[in-house]
Design a protein around this motif. Structure first.
Motif, PDB file in Angstrom:
ATOM      1  N   PRO A   1      52.209  75.627 105.412  1.00 15.61           N
ATOM      2  CA  PRO A   1      53.198  76.127 106.380  1.00 15.61           C
ATOM      3  C   PRO A   1      52.761  76.009 107.838  1.00 15.61           C
ATOM      4  O   PRO A   1      53.609  75.974 108.734  1.00 15.61           O
ATOM      5  CB  PRO A   1      53.365  77.601 105.973  1.00 15.61           C
ATOM      6  N   LEU A   2      51.460  75.980 108.105  1.00 15.10           N
ATOM      7  CA  LEU A   2      50.982  75.948 109.489  1.00 15.10           C
ATOM      8  C   LEU A   2      51.314  74.641 110.199  1.00 15.10           C
ATOM      9  O   LEU A   2      51.549  74.620 111.409  1.00 15.10           O
ATOM     10  CB  LEU A   2      49.467  76.167 109.520  1.00 15.10           C
ATOM     11  N   TYR A   3      51.329  73.532 109.458  1.00 14.50           N
ATOM     12  CA  TYR A   3      51.470  72.230 110.106  1.00 14.50           C
ATOM     13  C   TYR A   3      52.823  72.056 110.781  1.00 14.50           C
ATOM     14  O   TYR A   3      52.928  71.432 111.845  1.00 14.50           O
ATOM     15  CB  TYR A   3      51.218  71.113 109.097  1.00 14.50           C
ATOM     16  N   GLY A   4      53.880  72.570 110.159  1.00 13.94           N
ATOM     17  CA  GLY A   4      55.184  72.449 110.786  1.00 13.94           C
ATOM     18  C   GLY A   4      55.232  73.139 112.137  1.00 13.94           C
ATOM     19  O   GLY A   4      55.716  72.578 113.130  1.00 13.94           O
ATOM     20  N   LYS A   5      54.723  74.369 112.197  1.00 13.66           N
ATOM     21  CA  LYS A   5      54.727  75.124 113.448  1.00 13.66           C
ATOM     22  C   LYS A   5      53.820  74.481 114.494  1.00 13.66           C
ATOM     23  O   LYS A   5      54.176  74.365 115.673  1.00 13.66           O
ATOM     24  CB  LYS A   5      54.288  76.569 113.177  1.00 13.66           C
ATOM     25  N   LEU A   6      52.636  74.060 114.069  1.00 10.16           N
ATOM     26  CA  LEU A   6      51.714  73.421 115.001  1.00 10.16           C
ATOM     27  C   LEU A   6      52.314  72.159 115.599  1.00 10.16           C
ATOM     28  O   LEU A   6      52.148  71.875 116.792  1.00 10.16           O
ATOM     29  CB  LEU A   6      50.397  73.096 114.287  1.00 10.16           C
ATOM     30  N   SER A   7      53.028  71.380 114.775  1.00 12.63           N
ATOM     31  CA  SER A   7      53.612  70.139 115.291  1.00 12.63           C
ATOM     32  C   SER A   7      54.761  70.418 116.252  1.00 12.63           C
ATOM     33  O   SER A   7      55.036  69.614 117.142  1.00 12.63           O
ATOM     34  CB  SER A   7      54.082  69.258 114.132  1.00 12.63           C
ATOM     35  N   ASP A   8      55.459  71.544 116.074  1.00  9.61           N
ATOM     36  CA  ASP A   8      56.490  71.924 117.033  1.00  9.61           C
ATOM     37  C   ASP A   8      55.879  72.281 118.395  1.00  9.61           C
ATOM     38  O   ASP A   8      56.468  72.021 119.444  1.00  9.61           O
ATOM     39  CB  ASP A   8      57.279  73.131 116.514  1.00  9.61           C
ATOM     40  N   ILE A   9      54.693  72.879 118.371  1.00  4.49           N
ATOM     41  CA  ILE A   9      54.071  73.347 119.607  1.00  4.49           C
ATOM     42  C   ILE A   9      53.313  72.229 120.320  1.00  4.49           C
ATOM     43  O   ILE A   9      53.453  72.038 121.536  1.00  4.49           O
ATOM     44  CB  ILE A   9      53.117  74.522 119.306  1.00  4.49           C
ATOM     45  N   TYR A  10      52.516  71.466 119.568  1.00  3.94           N
ATOM     46  CA  TYR A  10      51.632  70.480 120.190  1.00  3.94           C
ATOM     47  C   TYR A  10      52.115  69.037 120.054  1.00  3.94           C
ATOM     48  O   TYR A  10      51.499  68.136 120.623  1.00  3.94           O
ATOM     49  CB  TYR A  10      50.229  70.591 119.583  1.00  3.94           C
ATOM     50  N   GLY A  11      53.203  68.817 119.299  1.00  2.26           N
ATOM     51  CA  GLY A  11      53.679  67.458 119.096  1.00  2.26           C
ATOM     52  C   GLY A  11      53.191  66.894 117.779  1.00  2.26           C
ATOM     53  O   GLY A  11      52.129  67.260 117.267  1.00  2.26           O
ATOM     54  N   ARG A  12      53.977  65.969 117.210  1.00  2.00           N
ATOM     55  CA  ARG A  12      53.659  65.437 115.872  1.00  2.00           C
ATOM     56  C   ARG A  12      52.350  64.644 115.857  1.00  2.00           C
ATOM     57  O   ARG A  12      51.519  64.813 114.967  1.00  2.00           O
ATOM     58  CB  ARG A  12      54.794  64.546 115.380  1.00  2.00           C
ATOM     59  N   LYS A  13      52.161  63.759 116.851  1.00  2.00           N
ATOM     60  CA  LYS A  13      50.985  62.892 116.807  1.00  2.00           C
ATOM     61  C   LYS A  13      49.691  63.700 116.857  1.00  2.00           C
ATOM     62  O   LYS A  13      48.754  63.425 116.094  1.00  2.00           O
ATOM     63  CB  LYS A  13      51.015  61.893 117.961  1.00  2.00           C
ATOM     64  N   ALA A  14      49.620  64.678 117.749  1.00  2.00           N
ATOM     65  CA  ALA A  14      48.395  65.468 117.883  1.00  2.00           C
ATOM     66  C   ALA A  14      48.040  66.159 116.573  1.00  2.00           C
ATOM     67  O   ALA A  14      46.873  66.194 116.162  1.00  2.00           O
ATOM     68  CB  ALA A  14      48.568  66.502 118.995  1.00  2.00           C
ATOM     69  N   VAL A  15      49.040  66.700 115.877  1.00  2.00           N
ATOM     70  CA  VAL A  15      48.768  67.433 114.641  1.00  2.00           C
ATOM     71  C   VAL A  15      48.501  66.464 113.491  1.00  2.00           C
ATOM     72  O   VAL A  15      47.717  66.775 112.590  1.00  2.00           O
ATOM     73  CB  VAL A  15      49.939  68.387 114.322  1.00  2.00           C
ATOM     74  N   ILE A  16      49.129  65.300 113.506  1.00  2.00           N
ATOM     75  CA  ILE A  16      48.802  64.277 112.501  1.00  2.00           C
ATOM     76  C   ILE A  16      47.334  63.887 112.618  1.00  2.00           C
ATOM     77  O   ILE A  16      46.609  63.803 111.611  1.00  2.00           O
ATOM     78  CB  ILE A  16      49.714  63.041 112.671  1.00  2.00           C
ATOM     79  N   LEU A  17      46.870  63.662 113.838  1.00  4.13           N
ATOM     80  CA  LEU A  17      45.458  63.327 114.043  1.00  4.13           C
ATOM     81  C   LEU A  17      44.557  64.480 113.624  1.00  4.13           C
ATOM     82  O   LEU A  17      43.458  64.262 113.084  1.00  4.13           O
ATOM     83  CB  LEU A  17      45.216  62.964 115.506  1.00  4.13           C
ATOM     84  N   LEU A  18      44.995  65.716 113.856  1.00  2.00           N
ATOM     85  CA  LEU A  18      44.223  66.879 113.422  1.00  2.00           C
ATOM     86  C   LEU A  18      44.090  66.893 111.901  1.00  2.00           C
ATOM     87  O   LEU A  18      42.991  67.124 111.364  1.00  2.00           O
ATOM     88  CB  LEU A  18      44.900  68.159 113.906  1.00  2.00           C
ATOM     89  N   ALA A  19      45.193  66.646 111.196  1.00  2.00           N
ATOM     90  CA  ALA A  19      45.168  66.653 109.737  1.00  2.00           C
ATOM     91  C   ALA A  19      44.228  65.577 109.200  1.00  2.00           C
ATOM     92  O   ALA A  19      43.421  65.822 108.288  1.00  2.00           O
ATOM     93  CB  ALA A  19      46.580  66.452 109.186  1.00  2.00           C
ATOM     94  N   TYR A  20      44.301  64.376 109.781  1.00  2.00           N
ATOM     95  CA  TYR A  20      43.407  63.294 109.356  1.00  2.00           C
ATOM     96  C   TYR A  20      41.952  63.647 109.639  1.00  2.00           C
ATOM     97  O   TYR A  20      41.057  63.327 108.845  1.00  2.00           O
ATOM     98  CB  TYR A  20      43.775  61.990 110.066  1.00  2.00           C
ATOM     99  N   SER A  21      41.707  64.288 110.769  1.00  2.00           N
ATOM    100  CA  SER A  21      40.326  64.652 111.124  1.00  2.00           C
ATOM    101  C   SER A  21      39.764  65.705 110.172  1.00  2.00           C
ATOM    102  O   SER A  21      38.590  65.635 109.774  1.00  2.00           O
ATOM    103  CB  SER A  21      40.290  65.173 112.561  1.00  2.00           C
ATOM    104  N   ILE A  22      40.599  66.682 109.799  1.00  2.00           N
ATOM    105  CA  ILE A  22      40.154  67.698 108.835  1.00  2.00           C
ATOM    106  C   ILE A  22      39.856  67.046 107.492  1.00  2.00           C
ATOM    107  O   ILE A  22      38.843  67.354 106.837  1.00  2.00           O
ATOM    108  CB  ILE A  22      41.233  68.796 108.688  1.00  2.00           C
ATOM    109  N   PHE A  23      40.734  66.140 107.074  1.00  2.00           N
ATOM    110  CA  PHE A  23      40.507  65.423 105.825  1.00  2.00           C
ATOM    111  C   PHE A  23      39.189  64.646 105.886  1.00  2.00           C
ATOM    112  O   PHE A  23      38.394  64.654 104.933  1.00  2.00           O
ATOM    113  CB  PHE A  23      41.676  64.473 105.565  1.00  2.00           C
ATOM    114  N   ALA A  24      38.924  63.982 107.012  1.00  2.00           N
ATOM    115  CA  ALA A  24      37.690  63.215 107.176  1.00  2.00           C
ATOM    116  C   ALA A  24      36.461  64.124 107.184  1.00  2.00           C
ATOM    117  O   ALA A  24      35.397  63.764 106.663  1.00  2.00           O
ATOM    118  CB  ALA A  24      37.752  62.389 108.455  1.00  2.00           C
TER     119      ALA A  24
END
Length: 591
Positions: free
Chosen positions: A130-153
């Motif tokens: 649930p956090l990713y939807g809200k985070l992407s609304d606040i910081y933008g989709r690209k920034a949160v996509i990169l965050l998700a990939y970085s956490i996965f890495a």
């Protein structure tokens, strides 16, 4: 309010409706593709749901910064193709451990905790979704996509260091899986949110069908691929081999995805000044996120522990389930008083949104139950290898791909989706009925295709129900609504897997006890055979004669009952889908 005005618009529609009305057919689900002024909330609602007819509707490249670089179709295809790499890797990573977790745990002399390699990944994904939807609304989709990939890495880094010998703790491997699971949930959900930003609603299903294909393919390939790699070059390469792919996908996202504009709200900067990234954190409902995460954990942990580790009637299991119910009520009370809740409760005031969650969740639960039972069935009855058993899932994967693509084309051309929901559940129900009637231990290649209607129905449902949700949810709430759809599906799939496994094991035990008693085995030897048959699939291959017939027969009976467990959810979702069609979109919003 924007919500009420949109509700009134939809209430006046029939299912000739949201997609067939020219104004909504060109509607975009998110705010990132719109040029939104930060001066007024009315600008937000206008930009999110433009009232334009088909002739004057702007092309995608004219509506926002996501589409300034390329013509719309080329840009969308490029963006989604890049993100599909991450989805494929995330889904493979989520299922590959199903075939290798005993080997990994044995390497660390900790077989008792092997299932946490699977459970930790799934729980972390469910809690963070649930956090990713809200985070992407606040910081933008690209920034949160990169965050998700970085956490996965980051999770991969911990896991890889343990694999190559820099760490010697099983719990380091589990921690790596937990962190990877937290990143994986964002990698999957953000793609669907981004699609609703990029294309009009009637095109969403067609584009999103490729997401379903990548996810289903990865989920289906993970198990057999992990088993094959473990047999040929060792289980370590089932993880290390994915490392360059993850790194390549992260680089592509950083370079090729255009910068995105976050959603802004008038109250954010009353003096006209912009806020820093740190100040924007205050918009995140951490209290609600914490309560929601505890609720999910309190429900899923006992579902994982019950049966194998603890009896279902154990006080710990009962207490955790009771705590999840109490936390749900506390969460609702808190969210009602929160200005920007992590999950807007208005979503659940809409009957069709709730039905979309339920139907897709039940479809997912039934589908994962089938994917659990089919490889096991062929391992037991035909003595196939792990890779061969996993290959028998291909008809379901092919059906899922075909169903998703065809439903996308149908929705784009006709604007209708409700009838597809009923057709999907009927198709899947036929699959489970055929398995119950025809799979009794001697299944030829033609009868192995009976699982194809199940995948076909699920593929249709994934496309149609996503559109059903997007058609009735206010655009301001689209990101959390999509996150909630992924979460409900994930929770139902985990519950379905537990239910299918528990049902199979229970009836396997009962059937095998009865058969061994008929063979005249004494109680001591009978109990040893039952324990070995339940704990080790390979034991079946080491049995012969009447004992083998007894074990195989008991397994077939147990799997028959697991298909029966999958059947009622499909029939239930079919009834609910029929009710939606019968209502024919006489929607009601209760703001």
């Amino acid at each position: 309010m924007a919500f009420n005005s949109q509700a009134a618009t939809i209430e006046s529609s029939s299912e000739t409706s949201p997609l067939l009305k020219s104004s909504d057919a060109n509607r975009y689900g998110g705010s990132e593709v719109s040029s939104i002024s930060s001066d007024s909330s009315s600008d937000l609602s206008t930009a999110s749901t433009p009232e334009l007819d088909a002739e004057t509707a702007p092309r995608i490249e004219d509506v926002g910064d996501f589409s300034k670089q390329l013509p719309a179709p080329t840009h969308v295809a490029k963006t989604i193709s890049i993100l599909l790499i991450g989805i494929l890797v995330a889904e493979i990573d989520g299922s590959i451990v199903m075939a290798t977790h005993p080997l990994i745990a044995s390497e660390f002399n900790d077989l008792a905790n092997s299932t946490w390699l699977i459970t930790g990944f799934a729980l972390a994904g469910a809690v963070t979704q649930p956090l990713y939807g809200k985070l992407s609304d606040i910081y933008g989709r690209k920034a949160v996509i990169l965050l998700a990939y970085s956490i996965f890495a980051l999770g991969w880094g911990l896991l890889s260091s343990a694999i190559v010998g820099l760490g010697q703790s099983m719990w380091q491997v589990i921690l790596g899986r937990v962190i990877s699971g937290a990143g994986s949930s964002g990698m999957t959900v953000l793609v669907s949110i981004l699609i609703t930003d990029l294309v009009p609603i009637r095109d969403v299903a067609q584009w999103r069908s490729w997401v379903n294909i990548a996810a289903t393919t990865g989920r289906s390939l993970g198990g057999p691929l992990g088993g094959w790699l473990a047999d040929v070059i060792g289980w370590r390469w089932s993880f290390l081999g994915q490392t360059p792919v993850v790194a390549f996908a992260l680089i592509l996202c950083a370079i090729c995805l255009p910068a995105s504009t976050p959603k802004r709200i008038a109250s954010e900067s009353g003096d006209g000044s912009s806020k820093t990234a740190w100040q924007l954190l205050h918009r995140i409902d951490f209290r609600g996120a914490f309560l929601f995460g505890l609720m999910i954990l309190a429900f899923l942990v006992p579902a994982e522990l019950g049966g194998d580790h603890l009896p279902w009637g154990h006080p710990i299991i009962i207490s955790l389930f009771a705590s999840s119910i109490a936390l749900l009520f506390i969460f609702i009370a808190v969210e009602r008083r929160t200005e920007e809740p992590i999950i807007p409760l208005e979503i659940f005031h809409n009957r069709d949104a709730v039905l979309s969650y339920i139907i897709l969740g039940l479809q997912g639960a039934a589908q994962i139950g089938m994917m659990f039972s089919v490889p096991l069935y062929f391992q037991i009855t035909a003595r196939t290898s792990n890779a061969e058993a996993g290959a028998h899932l291909f008809p379901a994967v092919a059906g899922n791909c075909i169903g998703g693509l065809l439903s996308g084309v149908f929705i784009k051309r006709s604007g209708r989706y409700k009838i597809l929901c009923t057709f999907a559940t009927i198709s899947s129900s036929i699959c489970y009925l055929l398995l119950m009637l025809r799979w009794h231990g001697n299944t030829n290649w033609l009868e192995s295709l009976y699982i194809m209607p199940g995948g076909f129905g699920t593929g249709i449902a994934q496309s149609a129900l996503f559109i059903s949700l997007q058609a009735v949810v206010n655009a301001e709430h689209m990101a959390p609504a999509v996150s909630m759809m992924y979460l409900s599906t994930r929770v139902c799939m985990m519950t379905g897997l537990v239910s299918s496994s528990a049902t199979m094991r229970q009836f396997l035990r009962i059937g095998l006890k009865s058969r061994l008693d008929e063979l005249g085995l004494d109680a001591t030897r009978r109990d040893k055979v039952i324990a070995k048959a339940i704990s080790d699939v390979g034991y079946v291959g080491r049995t012969h004669g009447t004992l083998r017939q007894a074990v195989v027969g008991a397994y077939v009976d147990g799997l028959w009952y697991s298909h029966e467990t999958s059947g009622p959810p499909e029939m239930t979702s079919g009834i609910q889908g029929a009710q939606v069609v019968k209502a024919w979109l006489s929607l009601e919003h209760h703001a």
